[in-house]
Design an enzyme around this catalytic site. Structure first.
Site, short mmCIF file in Angstrom:
data_model
loop_
_atom_site.label_atom_id
_atom_site.label_comp_id
_atom_site.label_asym_id
_atom_site.label_seq_id
_atom_site.Cartn_x
_atom_site.Cartn_y
_atom_site.Cartn_z
N ASN A 1 -23.35 -6.77 17.27
CA ASN A 1 -23.17 -7.27 15.81
C ASN A 1 -23.66 -9.18 16.45
O ASN A 1 -24.48 -9.81 17.56
CB ASN A 1 -21.40 -7.99 16.09
N LYS B 1 -22.69 -6.48 7.86
CA LYS B 1 -21.78 -6.49 8.63
C LYS B 1 -22.34 -7.78 9.15
O LYS B 1 -20.23 -8.15 9.65
CB LYS B 1 -22.92 -5.67 9.90
N ASN C 1 -14.33 -13.18 12.74
CA ASN C 1 -14.18 -13.23 13.68
C ASN C 1 -13.90 -14.59 13.76
O ASN C 1 -12.94 -15.14 14.33
CB ASN C 1 -15.49 -13.00 13.89
N SER D 1 -13.34 -9.00 17.40
CA SER D 1 -14.04 -9.22 19.60
C SER D 1 -13.69 -10.48 19.53
O SER D 1 -13.77 -11.30 21.35
CB SER D 1 -15.32 -8.27 19.78
#
Ligand code: NAD
Ligand code: AOT
Length: 313
Positions: free
Chosen positions: A106, A188, A196, A261
């Site tokens: 990412n 993305k 996030n 994450s």
């Protein structure tokens, strides 16, 4: 194909497991000693949609790579962004002139790091909508579905990129060749730039945050900041399509159960986050292009504040 997973954490284990099930020779590389020890002894425990299974995979600490003749065709990088350069240094013993390297982390701009260690003709870059979580050493939990988009860095790499796409798709990883990978990466990055940081600061999973009445306004504002910066880099994002893609993750019975994450890093494991490579990257680029990015700046500061409060390392 002989594949090395460089960073056998949550995502590395997902990709390693699926590629190995499809008949590839997969080797894991990780520096987490307890994790490596358990996989060596008992194999990797994989919980797929609630069903427990185990897979035996060769696994090495970076310090063990020096004496191995692994003849790796493809390395898939799956560290956190802050760890990427160290990993690239650590895998030098298994790289040769024809080893291809795929980076699916990412965040924005990782090709600049990979280029310092790998010839440009061997570099493939992309992103993934798959998710995964580590439950403890030797144990990974997988649910939901996802996809991969990737592209060669140099034009002559297209044929190899298509072969990698085929390899990943054969393993059920649902890969697609991207003609404009920076566009895929920005799309993305919008998912991560909204979900996030917010899930980490607000202490919830995607569904919990996404289904509040104020989520949509925050998400739209952040996506606008990403899209304004992306435009300056030759990427035109379809803002409504990006927002729809983000909203599609709010299903509490699907990917909505996922704790991003960044949450896994900071809240569960007291580790520093990738915020500087996601919202922080937009703030830096915004300054360069003269674009205001107040929501990204505030979210970046909140996450850094929380990192300090928790003494994250
Ligand atoms: P993770 O922290 O679970 O795994 C990274 C692994 O790399 C760790 O096990 C760590 O020990 C290992 N590592 C780091 N540096 C190393 C080094 N120098 N030598 C050997 N091993 C080293 O991370 P993750 O959640 O799998 O995420 C990997 C990337 O994928 C990140 O960029 C993340 O944002 C992205 N991503 C994660 C998810 C997810 O659901 N977890 C989904 C999509 C994308
Ligand atoms: C995610 N999550 O990328 C992936 O956890 O870092 C992450 C991540 C796809 C869709 C929604 C969230």
């Amino acid at each position: 194909m002989k594949i090395a997973i460089a960073g056998a954490g949550a995502m590395g284990c997902r990709f390693g497991y699926m590629l190995s099930e499809a008949g590839n020779e997969v080797t894991l590389i990780d520096q987490w000693e307890d994790h490596v020890k358990i996989i060596k002894k008992d194999g990797l425990s994989v919980n797929v949609d609630g069903k427990e299974t185990k897979v035996g995979l060769p696994v090495y600490l970076p310090s063990e790579l020096e004496n191995q003749q692994l003849d790796i065709d493809l390395v898939i990088l799956f560290t956190k962004a802050l760890q990427l350069a160290n990993m690239l240094q650590a895998i030098q013993p298994i790289l040769n002139k024809s080893t291809n390297v795929l980076c699916l982390l990412n965040g924005i701009g990782h090709e600049e790091t990979v280029e310092r260690y790998v010839p440009r003709e061997n570099i493939f870059i992309g992103n993934t909508m798959w998710t995964a979580g580590i439950e403890g050493p030797g144990k990974v939990k997988l649910f939901g579905s996802g996809n991969v988009e990737l592209q060669n860095l140099l034009p002559e790499g297209k044929e190899t990129a298509l072969e990698i796409v085929h390899l990943l798709s054969e393993a059920g990883l649902n890969a697609k060749y991207s003609d404009h990978v920076l566009h895929s990466i920005y799309r993305k990055a919008c998912v991560n730039g909204t979900l996030n940081g917010l899930c980490t600061i607000l202490d919830g999973n995607i569904a919990t945050i996404g289904n509040t009445s104020v989520a949509e306004h925050m998400i739209r504002t952040i996506v606008d900041e990403f899209a304004d910066v992306a435009e300056k880099e030759g990427v035109t994002l379809d803002r409504e399509a990006v927002i729809s893609q983000i909203k599609a993750t709010f299903d509490p019975n699907g990917i909505g159960k996922h704790y991003p994450s960044m949450y896994q890093d900071l809240i569960l494991n007291n580790r520093l986050t990738e915020i500087d490579y996601i919202n922080g990257a937009i703030v830096r680029k915004g300054k360069k292009y003269g674009i205001d990015t107040p929501y990204c700046a505030f979210l970046t500061e909140l996450v850094h504040c929380k990192e300090e409060m928790l003494g994250a390392k």
